[in-house]
Write an enzyme that holds these catalytic residues in place. Structure first.
Site, PDB file in Angstrom:
ATOM      1  N   ALA A 105      -1.330  -2.620  11.405  1.00 54.19           N
ATOM      2  CA  ALA A 105      -1.864  -1.814  12.638  1.00 54.19           C
ATOM      3  C   ALA A 105      -3.195  -1.057  11.967  1.00 54.19           C
ATOM      4  O   ALA A 105      -3.697  -0.277  12.807  1.00 54.19           O
ATOM      5  CB  ALA A 105      -1.024  -0.893  12.910  1.00 54.19           C
TER       6      ALA A 105
ATOM      7  N   ASP B 112      -7.011   4.089   0.732  1.00 55.65           N
ATOM      8  CA  ASP B 112      -5.569   4.117   1.249  1.00 55.65           C
ATOM      9  C   ASP B 112      -4.419   4.605   0.405  1.00 55.65           C
ATOM     10  O   ASP B 112      -3.782   5.623   0.831  1.00 55.65           O
ATOM     11  CB  ASP B 112      -5.168   2.775   1.959  1.00 55.65           C
ATOM     12  CG  ASP B 112      -5.996   2.326   3.072  1.00 55.65           C
ATOM     13  OD1 ASP B 112      -6.851   2.774   3.327  1.00 55.65           O
ATOM     14  OD2 ASP B 112      -5.525   1.327   3.773  1.00 55.65           O
TER      15      ASP B 112
END
Length: 337
Positions: free
Chosen positions: A116, A164
């Protein structure tokens, strides 16, 4: 006393501002959000790495049955991909601790949907590094865990900015530009993330923007420059001592502008736009794409309106997740001795 089992967790991330323009050397701001992946690690006596995935969220998994076959209509491979990050993380930590032959069983549960654009791979790598390093008696700082997480991404993906794993390890807000990270002061943001149920290919979307940029630099250069300036304005607001309401209003405006600029780059989709406008109509101060676009997620800033915005996103066909910024990154939840 030797440790028997360790449970660690690490948060998801969203790009608040600056996706795509960051590829051209402009700044971006990312933040950890309060959706977590939990990894527990314990020794086994087989000498092997064993991975138990109890709950890896792959929304939109569709299975059809005919008389003689079972057919997966959606991308089941995404859940399996996660396991590559886990294995690499365990191997790296075993090397660091110099105990290559030790059998380790890890067990994963996650609140973060896979594929996602919310950094599920980085979160599972970071939580695994946190749990396994503690199990093996390594005392790593969160920054060191983030660096190892970046290494895992490089080994598995071949390329990674490190955004990330850094955000997932350290938590809070991170300002990123040309490989340099800066931790920004913390502020609460009441958010709703809306997932379209599909994902775009980051590689293809970045290549498409690059192609358009090369064909019409005089049009695209000002858009990317505006995005860069917008990120610096957002950073100014986050670090300022303006009152909360004013901060929210200004950040909401900047989100709406950033979404418009991303739309101009061609990375929005009909579904993303529907979720963005549904959120704004329901009272969000701002709403925009987060990540590469082409699918994936949007997010909305919705102080006092989170449940209304979540309902609007559901009605528009998305999956809402009510969340907030996570002050903490990777954390050790429990240690059994």
């Amino acid at each position: 006393m030797s440790v028997k089992r360790v449970l660690a967790s690490a948060p998801a991330k969203i790009i608040l501002f600056g996706e795509h323009s960051v590829v051209y050397g402009k700044p971006a701001i990312a933040a950890a959000i309060d959706l977590r992946t939990y990894v527990s690690a314990e020794f086994n006596d087989t000498g092997a790495i064993k991975i138990e995935a109890h709950d890896i969220r792959t929304p939109g998994l569709i299975v059809s049955f005919t008389e003689d076959s079972i057919y997966f209509e959606s991308d089941y491979g995404k859940a399996a991909e996660v396991l590559g990050y886990v294995r690499q993380a365990i191997e790296l930590v075993r090397e660091e601790a110099d105990v290559n032959g030790k059998g380790i069983t890890v067990s994963i549960t996650s609140q973060i949907p896979v594929g996602a654009g919310l950094g599920s791979s980085a979160a599972v790598a970071v939580a695994t590094i946190g749990a396994v390093s503690r199990l093996l008696g390594l005392e790593l700082s969160n920054e060191e865990v983030g660096k190892l997480g970046h290494k895992v991404e490089l080994l598995v993906q071949g390329a990674s900015s490190g955004i990330d794993p850094t955000v997932s390890a350290i938590g809070g807000f991170i300002h990123y530009q040309k490989g340099k990270f800066e931790h920004l002061p913390f502020m609460e943001l009441p958010l709703v993330v809306g997932y379209t149920g599909s994902s775009g290919s980051t590689k293809e979307l970045v290549a498409m923007v690059r192609k358009n940029y090369e064909e019409m630099p005089e049009i695209f250069e000002p858009i990317l420059n505006s995005m860069g300036r917008l990120v610096e304005k957002a950073r100014e607001v986050i670090t300022s001592d303006l009152d909360r309401e004013l901060k929210f209003q200004t950040l909401g405006k900047l989100m709406n502008i950033n979404h418009g600029l991303l739309d101009a780059l061609g990375v929005s989709t009909k579904k993303l736009s529907e979720l963005v406008y549904a959120a704004r109509t329901a009272g969000a101060l701002g709403a925009k794409i987060t990540g590469a676009g082409g699918g994936g997620c949007m997010y909305a800033l919705a102080p006092g309106k989170q449940s209304e915005v979540a309902t609007a996103i559901t009605i528009a066909g998305g999956t809402p997740m009510i969340t907030k910024i996570s002050r903490e990154g990777m954390r050790i939840e429990e240690v059994e001795e």
